[in-house]
Motif scaffolding. Structure first.
Motif, PDB file in Angstrom:
ATOM      1  N   GLU A 104       6.108  -1.831  11.452  1.00 57.96           N
ATOM      2  CA  GLU A 104       4.795  -1.209  11.502  1.00 57.96           C
ATOM      3  C   GLU A 104       4.837   0.085  10.690  1.00 57.96           C
ATOM      4  O   GLU A 104       5.709   0.918  10.893  1.00 57.96           O
ATOM      5  CB  GLU A 104       4.427  -0.896  12.966  1.00 57.96           C
ATOM      6  N   PRO A 105       3.898   0.260   9.742  1.00 63.94           N
ATOM      7  CA  PRO A 105       3.922   1.486   8.933  1.00 63.94           C
ATOM      8  C   PRO A 105       3.476   2.698   9.746  1.00 63.94           C
ATOM      9  O   PRO A 105       2.820   2.559  10.790  1.00 63.94           O
ATOM     10  CB  PRO A 105       2.929   1.187   7.806  1.00 63.94           C
ATOM     11  N   PRO A 106       3.795   3.891   9.271  1.00 68.25           N
ATOM     12  CA  PRO A 106       3.350   5.109   9.957  1.00 68.25           C
ATOM     13  C   PRO A 106       1.854   5.334   9.713  1.00 68.25           C
ATOM     14  O   PRO A 106       1.211   4.574   8.981  1.00 68.25           O
ATOM     15  CB  PRO A 106       4.188   6.200   9.286  1.00 68.25           C
ATOM     16  N   ARG A 107       1.314   6.387  10.301  1.00 66.37           N
ATOM     17  CA  ARG A 107      -0.089   6.746  10.073  1.00 66.37           C
ATOM     18  C   ARG A 107      -0.207   7.307   8.657  1.00 66.37           C
ATOM     19  O   ARG A 107       0.404   8.311   8.315  1.00 66.37           O
ATOM     20  CB  ARG A 107      -0.566   7.781  11.093  1.00 66.37           C
ATOM     21  N   PHE A 108      -1.017   6.639   7.822  1.00 71.33           N
ATOM     22  CA  PHE A 108      -1.137   7.038   6.437  1.00 71.33           C
ATOM     23  C   PHE A 108      -2.175   8.132   6.233  1.00 71.33           C
ATOM     24  O   PHE A 108      -3.129   8.262   6.995  1.00 71.33           O
ATOM     25  CB  PHE A 108      -1.483   5.838   5.549  1.00 71.33           C
ATOM     26  N   PHE A 109      -1.985   8.869   5.149  1.00 70.02           N
ATOM     27  CA  PHE A 109      -2.843   9.978   4.744  1.00 70.02           C
ATOM     28  C   PHE A 109      -4.282   9.519   4.506  1.00 70.02           C
ATOM     29  O   PHE A 109      -5.227  10.190   4.907  1.00 70.02           O
ATOM     30  CB  PHE A 109      -2.239  10.607   3.481  1.00 70.02           C
ATOM     31  N   ASN A 110      -4.451   8.382   3.843  1.00 74.61           N
ATOM     32  CA  ASN A 110      -5.794   7.844   3.620  1.00 74.61           C
ATOM     33  C   ASN A 110      -5.678   6.349   3.330  1.00 74.61           C
ATOM     34  O   ASN A 110      -4.582   5.791   3.270  1.00 74.61           O
ATOM     35  CB  ASN A 110      -6.524   8.589   2.485  1.00 74.61           C
ATOM     36  N   SER A 111      -6.827   5.707   3.136  1.00 82.07           N
ATOM     37  CA  SER A 111      -6.838   4.253   2.957  1.00 82.07           C
ATOM     38  C   SER A 111      -6.154   3.827   1.665  1.00 82.07           C
ATOM     39  O   SER A 111      -5.643   2.713   1.575  1.00 82.07           O
ATOM     40  CB  SER A 111      -8.268   3.719   3.003  1.00 82.07           C
ATOM     41  N   GLN A 112      -6.119   4.697   0.669  1.00 83.74           N
ATOM     42  CA  GLN A 112      -5.455   4.351  -0.582  1.00 83.74           C
ATOM     43  C   GLN A 112      -3.957   4.120  -0.352  1.00 83.74           C
ATOM     44  O   GLN A 112      -3.375   3.199  -0.910  1.00 83.74           O
ATOM     45  CB  GLN A 112      -5.690   5.446  -1.618  1.00 83.74           C
ATOM     46  N   HIS A 113      -3.349   4.927   0.504  1.00 86.31           N
ATOM     47  CA  HIS A 113      -1.930   4.750   0.800  1.00 86.31           C
ATOM     48  C   HIS A 113      -1.699   3.476   1.617  1.00 86.31           C
ATOM     49  O   HIS A 113      -0.681   2.811   1.446  1.00 86.31           O
ATOM     50  CB  HIS A 113      -1.370   5.980   1.510  1.00 86.31           C
ATOM     51  N   GLU A 114      -2.649   3.110   2.472  1.00 90.44           N
ATOM     52  CA  GLU A 114      -2.560   1.834   3.183  1.00 90.44           C
ATOM     53  C   GLU A 114      -2.598   0.671   2.193  1.00 90.44           C
ATOM     54  O   GLU A 114      -1.828  -0.288   2.322  1.00 90.44           O
ATOM     55  CB  GLU A 114      -3.713   1.698   4.182  1.00 90.44           C
ATOM     56  N   GLN A 115      -3.488   0.769   1.198  1.00 88.07           N
ATOM     57  CA  GLN A 115      -3.572  -0.272   0.172  1.00 88.07           C
ATOM     58  C   GLN A 115      -2.271  -0.359  -0.619  1.00 88.07           C
ATOM     59  O   GLN A 115      -1.782  -1.460  -0.913  1.00 88.07           O
ATOM     60  CB  GLN A 115      -4.715   0.026  -0.795  1.00 88.07           C
ATOM     61  N   MET A 116      -1.692   0.783  -0.970  1.00 91.39           N
ATOM     62  CA  MET A 116      -0.455   0.795  -1.734  1.00 91.39           C
ATOM     63  C   MET A 116       0.679   0.157  -0.932  1.00 91.39           C
ATOM     64  O   MET A 116       1.520  -0.561  -1.484  1.00 91.39           O
ATOM     65  CB  MET A 116      -0.099   2.222  -2.177  1.00 91.39           C
TER      66      MET A 116
END
Length: 123
Positions: free
Chosen positions: A97-109
């Motif tokens: 499970e990934p950590p809490r990302f800075f914004n949705s762009q980092h989730e997409q990456m």
């Protein structure tokens, strides 16, 4: 490898704004050294992301354009990241499970990298 951001405590890929006259590849090399304290070489461009919008904690609204690269570390020497930008860096498994990302762009990456690594035949 992800960086924990000093401004929000969220996680994201090392990166930042281009300086005047820089190429995407020059920017990613400089930003990795500043944000993660490592020297890298871009290996493959994985995506250009340009349809996201973000409001920084100080109220600045931006439309970040991100050239997302697979990179390779080129030196065992590590540098001190900018403490005003990075709290820490950490390697994460793409299968966890990934950590809490800075914004949705980092989730997409994260998803782009995960898909690339799981589907690659050769880099």
């Amino acid at each position: 490898m992800l960086q924990e951001r000093a401004d929000t405590g969220d996680w994201g890929f090392p990166g930042g704004y281009m300086e005047f006259g820089e190429s995407f590849e020059q920017t990613v090399k400089r930003e990795f050294k500043e944000d993660a304290g490592i020297e890298i070489v871009p290996v493959k461009q994985l995506a250009i992301l340009d349809q996201d919008f973000y409001t920084y904690p100080n109220g600045d609204r931006v439309q970040p354009i991100n050239a997302f690269y697979l990179v390779e570390e080129t030196s065992a020497k590590h540098y001190q990241p900018k403490v005003t930008e990075t709290t820490t860096t950490e390697y994460f498994s793409l299968d966890a499970e990934p950590p809490r990302f800075f914004n949705s762009q980092h989730e997409q990456m994260w998803q782009i990298l995960k898909d690339f690594i799981h589907n690659r035949k050769d880099i």
